[in-house]
Design a protein around this motif. Structure first.
Motif, PDB file in Angstrom:
ATOM      1  N   ALA A   1     -16.936   1.867   7.919  1.00 50.37           N
ATOM      2  CA  ALA A   1     -17.294   0.619   8.592  1.00 50.37           C
ATOM      3  C   ALA A   1     -16.931  -0.580   7.714  1.00 50.37           C
ATOM      4  O   ALA A   1     -16.450  -1.602   8.200  1.00 50.37           O
ATOM      5  CB  ALA A   1     -18.784   0.611   8.904  1.00 50.37           C
ATOM      6  N   ALA A   2     -17.146  -0.426   6.415  1.00 48.44           N
ATOM      7  CA  ALA A   2     -16.824  -1.518   5.494  1.00 48.44           C
ATOM      8  C   ALA A   2     -15.330  -1.808   5.518  1.00 48.44           C
ATOM      9  O   ALA A   2     -14.897  -2.966   5.605  1.00 48.44           O
ATOM     10  CB  ALA A   2     -17.261  -1.143   4.075  1.00 48.44           C
ATOM     11  N   PHE A   3     -14.529  -0.733   5.452  1.00 49.04           N
ATOM     12  CA  PHE A   3     -13.089  -0.984   5.403  1.00 49.04           C
ATOM     13  C   PHE A   3     -12.576  -1.516   6.746  1.00 49.04           C
ATOM     14  O   PHE A   3     -11.665  -2.346   6.776  1.00 49.04           O
ATOM     15  CB  PHE A   3     -12.297   0.252   4.966  1.00 49.04           C
ATOM     16  N   ALA A   4     -13.192  -1.061   7.849  1.00 48.64           N
ATOM     17  CA  ALA A   4     -12.788  -1.597   9.163  1.00 48.64           C
ATOM     18  C   ALA A   4     -13.022  -3.109   9.188  1.00 48.64           C
ATOM     19  O   ALA A   4     -12.192  -3.868   9.702  1.00 48.64           O
ATOM     20  CB  ALA A   4     -13.568  -0.908  10.267  1.00 48.64           C
ATOM     21  N   MET A   5     -14.131  -3.547   8.608  1.00 48.30           N
ATOM     22  CA  MET A   5     -14.413  -4.981   8.545  1.00 48.30           C
ATOM     23  C   MET A   5     -13.356  -5.721   7.721  1.00 48.30           C
ATOM     24  O   MET A   5     -12.835  -6.759   8.135  1.00 48.30           O
ATOM     25  CB  MET A   5     -15.803  -5.203   7.921  1.00 48.30           C
ATOM     26  N   LEU A   6     -13.013  -5.142   6.592  1.00 57.66           N
ATOM     27  CA  LEU A   6     -12.018  -5.788   5.716  1.00 57.66           C
ATOM     28  C   LEU A   6     -10.648  -5.826   6.394  1.00 57.66           C
ATOM     29  O   LEU A   6      -9.960  -6.846   6.386  1.00 57.66           O
ATOM     30  CB  LEU A   6     -11.930  -5.035   4.386  1.00 57.66           C
TER      31      LEU A   6
ATOM     32  N   GLY B   1     -32.701  -3.452  -7.067  1.00 53.74           N
ATOM     33  CA  GLY B   1     -33.618  -3.237  -5.945  1.00 53.74           C
ATOM     34  C   GLY B   1     -33.080  -2.299  -4.896  1.00 53.74           C
ATOM     35  O   GLY B   1     -32.979  -2.665  -3.735  1.00 53.74           O
ATOM     36  N   GLY B   2     -32.670  -1.120  -5.250  1.00 55.15           N
ATOM     37  CA  GLY B   2     -32.139  -0.199  -4.247  1.00 55.15           C
ATOM     38  C   GLY B   2     -30.693  -0.534  -3.892  1.00 55.15           C
ATOM     39  O   GLY B   2     -29.975  -1.152  -4.686  1.00 55.15           O
ATOM     40  N   ARG B   3     -30.286  -0.127  -2.692  1.00 51.84           N
ATOM     41  CA  ARG B   3     -28.884  -0.308  -2.281  1.00 51.84           C
ATOM     42  C   ARG B   3     -28.837  -0.743  -0.823  1.00 51.84           C
ATOM     43  O   ARG B   3     -29.768  -0.518  -0.083  1.00 51.84           O
ATOM     44  CB  ARG B   3     -28.131   1.021  -2.376  1.00 51.84           C
ATOM     45  N   TYR B   4     -27.730  -1.341  -0.424  1.00 49.64           N
ATOM     46  CA  TYR B   4     -27.511  -1.537   1.006  1.00 49.64           C
ATOM     47  C   TYR B   4     -26.158  -0.946   1.367  1.00 49.64           C
ATOM     48  O   TYR B   4     -25.305  -0.740   0.510  1.00 49.64           O
ATOM     49  CB  TYR B   4     -27.614  -3.011   1.412  1.00 49.64           C
ATOM     50  N   ARG B   5     -26.016  -0.646   2.643  1.00 49.03           N
ATOM     51  CA  ARG B   5     -24.753  -0.085   3.115  1.00 49.03           C
ATOM     52  C   ARG B   5     -24.559  -0.442   4.581  1.00 49.03           C
ATOM     53  O   ARG B   5     -25.440  -1.021   5.194  1.00 49.03           O
ATOM     54  CB  ARG B   5     -24.744   1.428   2.924  1.00 49.03           C
TER      55      ARG B   5
ATOM     56  N   GLU C   1       0.851  -1.202   0.000  1.00 52.49           N
ATOM     57  CA  GLU C   1       0.000   0.000   0.000  1.00 52.49           C
ATOM     58  C   GLU C   1       0.882   1.246   0.000  1.00 52.49           C
ATOM     59  O   GLU C   1       1.792   1.380   0.799  1.00 52.49           O
ATOM     60  CB  GLU C   1      -0.932  -0.025   1.209  1.00 52.49           C
ATOM     61  N   LYS C   2       0.518   2.154  -0.895  1.00 51.19           N
ATOM     62  CA  LYS C   2       1.292   3.393  -1.072  1.00 51.19           C
ATOM     63  C   LYS C   2       1.221   4.322   0.152  1.00 51.19           C
ATOM     64  O   LYS C   2       2.207   4.927   0.551  1.00 51.19           O
ATOM     65  CB  LYS C   2       0.682   4.091  -2.282  1.00 51.19           C
ATOM     66  N   ALA C   3       0.036   4.437   0.727  1.00 52.30           N
ATOM     67  CA  ALA C   3      -0.159   5.401   1.819  1.00 52.30           C
ATOM     68  C   ALA C   3       0.191   4.767   3.165  1.00 52.30           C
ATOM     69  O   ALA C   3       0.419   3.563   3.255  1.00 52.30           O
ATOM     70  CB  ALA C   3      -1.611   5.878   1.824  1.00 52.30           C
ATOM     71  N   ALA C   4       0.200   5.596   4.212  1.00 51.44           N
ATOM     72  CA  ALA C   4       0.537   5.100   5.547  1.00 51.44           C
ATOM     73  C   ALA C   4      -0.562   4.187   6.086  1.00 51.44           C
ATOM     74  O   ALA C   4      -0.303   3.260   6.847  1.00 51.44           O
ATOM     75  CB  ALA C   4       0.762   6.270   6.492  1.00 51.44           C
ATOM     76  N   VAL C   5      -1.809   4.479   5.692  1.00 53.75           N
ATOM     77  CA  VAL C   5      -2.915   3.592   6.074  1.00 53.75           C
ATOM     78  C   VAL C   5      -3.692   3.212   4.814  1.00 53.75           C
ATOM     79  O   VAL C   5      -3.740   3.976   3.857  1.00 53.75           O
ATOM     80  CB  VAL C   5      -3.894   4.267   7.074  1.00 53.75           C
ATOM     81  N   GLY C   6      -4.298   2.040   4.857  1.00 48.48           N
ATOM     82  CA  GLY C   6      -5.062   1.590   3.692  1.00 48.48           C
ATOM     83  C   GLY C   6      -6.411   2.290   3.630  1.00 48.48           C
ATOM     84  O   GLY C   6      -6.696   3.198   4.397  1.00 48.48           O
ATOM     85  N   GLY C   7      -7.218   1.850   2.719  1.00 49.90           N
ATOM     86  CA  GLY C   7      -8.595   2.363   2.658  1.00 49.90           C
ATOM     87  C   GLY C   7      -8.942   3.023   1.340  1.00 49.90           C
ATOM     88  O   GLY C   7     -10.008   2.786   0.802  1.00 49.90           O
ATOM     89  N   GLY C   8      -8.036   3.856   0.837  1.00 46.43           N
ATOM     90  CA  GLY C   8      -8.268   4.496  -0.459  1.00 46.43           C
ATOM     91  C   GLY C   8      -9.639   5.131  -0.571  1.00 46.43           C
ATOM     92  O   GLY C   8     -10.173   5.682   0.404  1.00 46.43           O
ATOM     93  N   ASN C   9     -10.209   5.059  -1.739  1.00 43.36           N
ATOM     94  CA  ASN C   9     -11.568   5.570  -1.951  1.00 43.36           C
ATOM     95  C   ASN C   9     -12.581   4.797  -1.110  1.00 43.36           C
ATOM     96  O   ASN C   9     -13.603   5.339  -0.701  1.00 43.36           O
ATOM     97  CB  ASN C   9     -11.960   5.431  -3.432  1.00 43.36           C
ATOM     98  N   THR C  10     -12.283   3.532  -0.910  1.00 43.74           N
ATOM     99  CA  THR C  10     -13.239   2.666  -0.212  1.00 43.74           C
ATOM    100  C   THR C  10     -13.602   3.237   1.156  1.00 43.74           C
ATOM    101  O   THR C  10     -14.772   3.294   1.537  1.00 43.74           O
ATOM    102  CB  THR C  10     -12.621   1.261  -0.056  1.00 43.74           C
ATOM    103  N   ARG C  11     -12.614   3.696   1.885  1.00 43.39           N
ATOM    104  CA  ARG C  11     -12.856   4.170   3.255  1.00 43.39           C
ATOM    105  C   ARG C  11     -13.722   5.440   3.293  1.00 43.39           C
ATOM    106  O   ARG C  11     -14.483   5.652   4.224  1.00 43.39           O
ATOM    107  CB  ARG C  11     -11.515   4.443   3.939  1.00 43.39           C
ATOM    108  N   VAL C  12     -13.599   6.297   2.291  1.00 44.74           N
ATOM    109  CA  VAL C  12     -14.352   7.564   2.333  1.00 44.74           C
ATOM    110  C   VAL C  12     -15.682   7.481   1.572  1.00 44.74           C
ATOM    111  O   VAL C  12     -16.409   8.467   1.475  1.00 44.74           O
ATOM    112  CB  VAL C  12     -13.517   8.746   1.768  1.00 44.74           C
ATOM    113  N   ALA C  13     -15.977   6.295   1.045  1.00 44.03           N
ATOM    114  CA  ALA C  13     -17.134   6.168   0.145  1.00 44.03           C
ATOM    115  C   ALA C  13     -18.453   6.120   0.900  1.00 44.03           C
ATOM    116  O   ALA C  13     -18.495   5.874   2.103  1.00 44.03           O
ATOM    117  CB  ALA C  13     -16.985   4.900  -0.699  1.00 44.03           C
TER     118      ALA C  13
ATOM    119  N   LEU D   1     -18.714   4.122  13.432  1.00 42.06           N
ATOM    120  CA  LEU D   1     -18.348   4.073  12.003  1.00 42.06           C
ATOM    121  C   LEU D   1     -19.550   3.659  11.168  1.00 42.06           C
ATOM    122  O   LEU D   1     -20.339   2.816  11.592  1.00 42.06           O
ATOM    123  CB  LEU D   1     -17.221   3.062  11.762  1.00 42.06           C
ATOM    124  N   ASP D   2     -19.668   4.232   9.999  1.00 39.87           N
ATOM    125  CA  ASP D   2     -20.682   3.745   9.069  1.00 39.87           C
ATOM    126  C   ASP D   2     -20.125   3.791   7.649  1.00 39.87           C
ATOM    127  O   ASP D   2     -18.942   4.047   7.443  1.00 39.87           O
ATOM    128  CB  ASP D   2     -22.002   4.537   9.197  1.00 39.87           C
TER     129      ASP D   2
END
Ligand SMILES: Cc1cc2nc3c(=O)[nH]c(=O)nc-3n(C[C@H](O)[C@H](O)[C@H](O)COP(=O)(O)OP(=O)(O)OC[C@H]3O[C@@H](n4cnc5c(N)ncnc54)[C@H](O)[C@@H]3O)c2cc1C
Length: 481
Positions: A143-148, A127-131, A27-39, A138-139
């Protein structure tokens, strides 16, 4: 070896590990997550797989092969069970499915949970979306990236941070990709050898001006984490002869730039007193019917004689009641989420980020617009609204007449994420321009996404996880578990 520790890279690492591989993530950055974490973390709910396939196929305009679309829809169908297996908690959002927009605020961009293209065949397969709901503070993407991240750590998968991958290593005799080089802090070179393969999951080019100029036709701001997704994967793949696809496609939103912030803020208008004008002080659309991915409208409007893009930037104009209704930016996702903007926009007016004027003419001068033209635009808008005959079809229910004091801020088409990158097959293998696979090289996520110009919304996040799982399993020689 997995390059990039965002959603796609994490899913690939987990799946490859579970298929028996020993995995290293770079991973290029000091912490992972990229776009995924801010999405926003919205993922499509599959209501009918066959119809969803039909819909996605139509949206791809034949730019994506049917096998890849089928693999994506199958992967989406299986995704909720995988997320639950990893300990994720999901909440569905089906507001407004079957209609284009959810009625009521926000008025720009409008919220919707069905496809952005309800008239295109197969839209009712979505059928819509889930998140991820709010849990432990965290949400959404966080929250998704914390799980990963937790699942990667629990498996003992090694993650080397602050290491930017630079070049793929290829065996001269067989052409097989056998590793990757990277740069560690201080300039030390890392050479990572890969026996099964290298998975490129290092995002698109939201932060690379050269690729933007070439493929999007303009250098644009971005709301994603600054300087991470900078086209490295495009270049590494190109350098060893990969075919590129979907390079012109990007998800764009209306955004605002503020001094001291590298990333843009997304526009979010909570009341009805607003219009958008171009550099001729002219409106050009029903501003209340734009959705969150319609930022590309500001790239249109090229004046051929002056060679200027008349909407780049445009000016968002609003009244006092709209100013007081809440921040004119979204604060629940994106790199600048969670702060930096006052609730009544008052601090931003004070700082001069938002301009103000007692009359349209006075406001126009602050933006270098023609005062008489803006006066005329506002007067026409107010008059047509009263008569129910707006030139762009804006409904009285979504509007009210504008009166002073007036406020204005420049808005830009801002990159959420790009779609282009090395072309991959349905099983994640990267292809060369003749359609042959490049042995040992795999791809996942928004880097070489299946999406082309017509983006249905809520479609990259799920793709990152689905394609990551696929690439991880294929590279490890296993099946998705
Ligand atoms: C504000 C925002 C909101 C969004 N909301 C949604 C949504 O609600 N639904 C949806 O479907 N999509 C959404 N998206 C898009 C979606 O989140 C992304 O497309 C998806 O998460 C991309 O995942 P990825 O793993 O491919 O890339 P990323 O998550 O960006 O991960 C790529 C990683 O690679 C790293 N990297 C880059 N170069 C290198 C290198 N040379 N070496 C090593 N590492 C490198 C980066 O630092 C980064 O950590 C949103 C995006 C943004 C920015």
């Amino acid at each position: 070896v997995v390059v990039g520790f965002g959603g796609a890279g994490a899913a690939a690492a987990i799946e490859a590990h579970d298929a028996g591989a020993r995995v290293l993530v770079i991973e290029k950055a000091a912490v992972g997550g990229g776009n995924t974490r801010v999405a926003g973390g919205n993922i499509r709910i599959v209501r009918g797989a066959a119809k969803m396939m039909q819909h996605f196929r139509a949206l791809s305009e034949r730019g994506t092969d049917v096998e890849s679309i089928q693999a994506h829809v199958e992967g989406l169908t299986a995704l909720p069970a995988w997320i639950e297996k990893l300990g994720g908690v999901l909440s569905p959002d089906e507001r407004g499915v079957g209609t284009l927009f959810v009625e009521g605020p926000p008025y720009c961009p409008r919220e919707y949970s069905g496809s952005a293209f309800p008239a295109v065949a197969g839209a009712d397969g979505l059928g819509g979306r889930y998140r991820w709901p709010l849990q432990n503070g965290l949400d959404r993407g966080e929250a998704a990236f914390a799980m990963l991240e937790r699942n990667v750590a629990e498996r003992g998968i090694e993650v080397t941070s602050e290491c930017a991958a630079r070049r793929l290593i290829r065996d001269g005799a067989t052409g097989r990709v056998t590793g990757v080089t990277g740069t560690l802090p201080g300039g030390t070179e890392l050479q990572a050898r890969a026996t099964s393969g290298v998975i490129l999951a290092c995002g698109g080019f939201a932060w690379d001006t050269a690729l933007q100029r070439d493929y999007l036709g303009a250098v644009l701001p971005s709301s994603s984490p600054p300087h991470r997704n900078a086209g490295d994967g495009v270049r590494m793949a190109e350098a060893i002869g990969a075919a590129l696809w979907h390079m012109r496609a990007a998800v764009l939103q209306l955004g605002i730039l503020a001094p001291g912030f590298d990333a843009s803020f997304p526009v979010r208008i909570r009341e009805r007193g607003f219009i958008i004008v171009d550099q001729h002080a002219k409106r050009f659309c029903d501003e209340s019917r734009l959705d969150g991915h319609d930022g590309g409208i500001l790239l249109q409007g090229l004046d051929m004689r002056s060679a200027t893009r008349l909407r780049l930037p445009s000016v968002l104009i609003f009244d006092e009641r709209t100013r007081l209704a809440g921040p004119v930016v979204g604060t629940d996702r994106g790199y600048n989420r969670g702060g930096g903007w006052s609730n009544d926009n008052g601090a931003e007016v004070e700082k001069g980020w938002i301009e103000t004027g007692a009359t349209p003419a006075e406001l126009a001068r602050r933006f270098g617009l023609d005062p008489a033209d803006l006066e005329a635009t506002v007067a026409t808008f107010n008059r047509d609204l009263e008569m129910g005959s707006d030139a762009f079809g804006r409904r009285p229910a979504d509007s009210w007449p504008l009166s002073g004091p007036f406020y204005g801020v420049r808005i830009w088409p801002c990159i959420v994420n790009t779609q282009g990158g090395p072309r991959r097959a349905a099983d994640g293998r990267i292809l060369d321009p003749f359609g042959a696979t490049i042995p040992g090289l795999f791809g996942a996520g928004e880097l070489g996404s299946i999406w082309t110009g017509l983006y249905p919304g809520g479609a990259n996040f799920g793709e990152a996880l689905v394609s990551g799982r696929t690439a991880g399993a294929t590279a490890a020689g296993g099946a998705i578990g």
